[in-house]
Design a protein around this motif. Structure first.
Motif, short mmCIF file in Angstrom:
data_model
loop_
_atom_site.label_atom_id
_atom_site.label_comp_id
_atom_site.label_asym_id
_atom_site.label_seq_id
_atom_site.Cartn_x
_atom_site.Cartn_y
_atom_site.Cartn_z
N ALA A 297 0.65 -0.70 0.51
CA ALA A 297 -0.21 -0.17 0.00
C ALA A 297 0.47 1.33 -0.33
O ALA A 297 0.81 2.42 -0.69
CB ALA A 297 -0.91 -0.11 1.17
N LEU A 298 1.76 1.81 0.68
CA LEU A 298 2.73 2.33 0.88
C LEU A 298 3.29 2.79 -0.74
O LEU A 298 4.41 3.60 -0.88
CB LEU A 298 3.71 2.01 2.26
CG LEU A 298 3.39 2.57 2.96
CD1 LEU A 298 3.97 2.49 4.35
CD2 LEU A 298 3.06 3.80 3.68
N ALA A 299 3.82 1.61 -1.10
CA ALA A 299 4.36 2.16 -2.61
C ALA A 299 3.30 2.27 -3.18
O ALA A 299 4.14 2.67 -4.97
CB ALA A 299 5.07 0.19 -2.94
N LYS A 300 2.02 2.27 -3.63
CA LYS A 300 0.95 3.27 -4.08
C LYS A 300 1.15 4.66 -3.54
O LYS A 300 0.67 5.46 -4.08
CB LYS A 300 0.03 2.62 -4.33
CG LYS A 300 0.05 0.97 -4.70
CD LYS A 300 -0.78 0.76 -4.66
CE LYS A 300 -1.30 -0.88 -5.36
NZ LYS A 300 -2.55 -1.55 -5.60
N ALA A 301 1.35 5.21 -2.43
CA ALA A 301 1.11 6.19 -1.51
C ALA A 301 2.10 6.79 -1.73
O ALA A 301 1.84 8.13 -1.76
CB ALA A 301 0.73 5.68 -0.04
#
Length: 392
Positions: A297-301
């Motif tokens: 999720a962080l990789a997209k955020a």
């Protein structure tokens, strides 16, 4: 490949700009500096500092001059370190890096802040018994989130290229505190459960995610009471998702939404000022669940994830990057921190091989830890390694 060295503002103040930046460019040969803007308490040995060998860093101090108008009426506000006096190290660093053609990154510790936690306990995480973890700030708390946004706005004033966001998440029980003591063996499950935050804001976040926070709270508290009271029970294995029919795992999933949403908000705010936000994940894949870290999720955020490449061999560094790729973080989205000191490297060739491995994998940025804590010979090791990469 971009390169920089992590450093403390006190290194700049103690050595002076010419020596400090001269070592970075002439000895280490890097293209930037990652300067601590807000940092946690520490006691360190500084091998080449001209003024002191041992320095204590103040709890949760800021190393820039906050704009008073921005923080008027707020309880959580950055407090300048007494070490900077009436100077503004970030303003000085910004001017010098622009003049010298270097990148300036702001190394910013967000939620690990003893000073603010002790001053405002209601902004700290609360365990299942209501005890506050005063060395931390809870990322679900609205005041903490507003404080984090304020830091981004402050750093934008200095024209930094990137914010290195450290501790932008929850922490477990053993995050480190002076004379922290555990005389009875608690066991990993007990420690994990003691690190879960049950403050009103985290419980509300779980309820909003469809989790019965009260049910989870009761289950965790009862489990902890049993484990703390009995050694055999404390050391017995147990799956967190087995408590309260899997609701504890769902509660922790809600905590990851808290962290991811805050990181996304700050990344957007930074981008609005032409800055890049880098989420620093020191634990690595598979270790961040209890901290609210959801790497896919962080990789997209956020635009970039940074990790610690502390290892003795290039193969170990390769494995660390590969582990992130398995969790949705592409190498080209990463920055990796290496230590050039003898604890990790036996010479320039070893460091050069690690840098070459990162370059081969497509990692665009490498950083080196830590300017003031390494000998000048380690700075020379960085320079020799980077030169070898440029002229193999």
């Amino acid at each position: 490949m971009e390169s920089s060295v992590l450093a403390f503002a006190t290194d700049l103040l103690d050595e002076g700009a010419d020596t400090f930046f001269g070592n970075l460019t002439d000895r280490a040969g890097v293209g930037g500096v990652t300067l601590a803007s807000v940092y946690h308490e520490a006691r360190d040995v500084f091998p080449h500092n001209p003024r002191r060998v041992i320095r204590y860093l103040e709890p949760g101090a800021a190393y820039f001059r906050p704009d008073p108008a921005r923080w008027a009426g707020r309880r959580l506000a950055p407090v300048p370190s007494t070490a900077i006096g009436d100077r503004d190290p970030f303003a000085e660093a910004a001017a010098e890096t622009r003049r010298r053609g270097l990148k300036l990154h702001a190394w910013t510790v967000f939620c690990h802040n003893d000073r603010l936690g002790f001053a405002h306990p209601d902004c700290s995480p609360a365990n299942a018994f209501g005890d506050r973890h005063l060395t931390e700030l809870c990322p679900a708390n609205p005041e903490v989130r507003a404080y984090a946004h304020g830091l981004v706005e402050e750093l934008a004033r200095y024209g930094v290229d990137a914010i290195r966001a450290e501790s932008l998440h929850f922490h477990g029980l053993r995050h480190g505190y002076h004379h922290e003591r555990y005389f009875e063996e608690l066991g990993p499950v007990t420690e994990a459960l003691l690190g879960i935050c049950f403050c009103p804001h985290c419980r509300a976040a779980a309820d909003n995610a469809g989790v019965d926070a009260d049910d989870v709270h009761r289950a965790v508290r009862d489990e902890l009471r049993a484990r703390i009271a009995d050694e055999e029970c404390a050391l017995a294995p147990a799956a967190l998702d087995g408590l309260a029919d899997g609701a504890v795992a769902a509660y922790l999933d809600a905590a990851t939404l808290t962290v991811t949403s805050l990181a996304a908000e700050l990344a957007d705010a930074a981008a609005g000022h032409g800055m890049r936000l880098t989420f620093m994940d020191g634990g690595g894949p598979g270790r961040g669940w209890l901290s609210g870290i959801d790497l896919p999720a962080l990789a997209k955020a956020v635009p970039q994830i940074e990790t610690l490449g502390y290892a003795r061999s290039p193969e170990d560094v390769r494995e660390k990057v590969a582990a992130f790729a398995l969790h949705g973080v592409r190498p080209e989205q990463m920055a990796v921190v290496l230590r050039p000191m003898a604890s990790d490297c036996d010479g320039p060739a070893n460091l050069a091989a690690k840098i070459a491995t990162l370059h081969e994998l497509g990692v665009p940025e490498v950083e080196f830890y830590n300017y003031g804590l390494m000998r000048l010979s380690s700075m020379d090791r960085i320079g020799a390694a980077l030169a070898q990469l440029s002229h193999p």
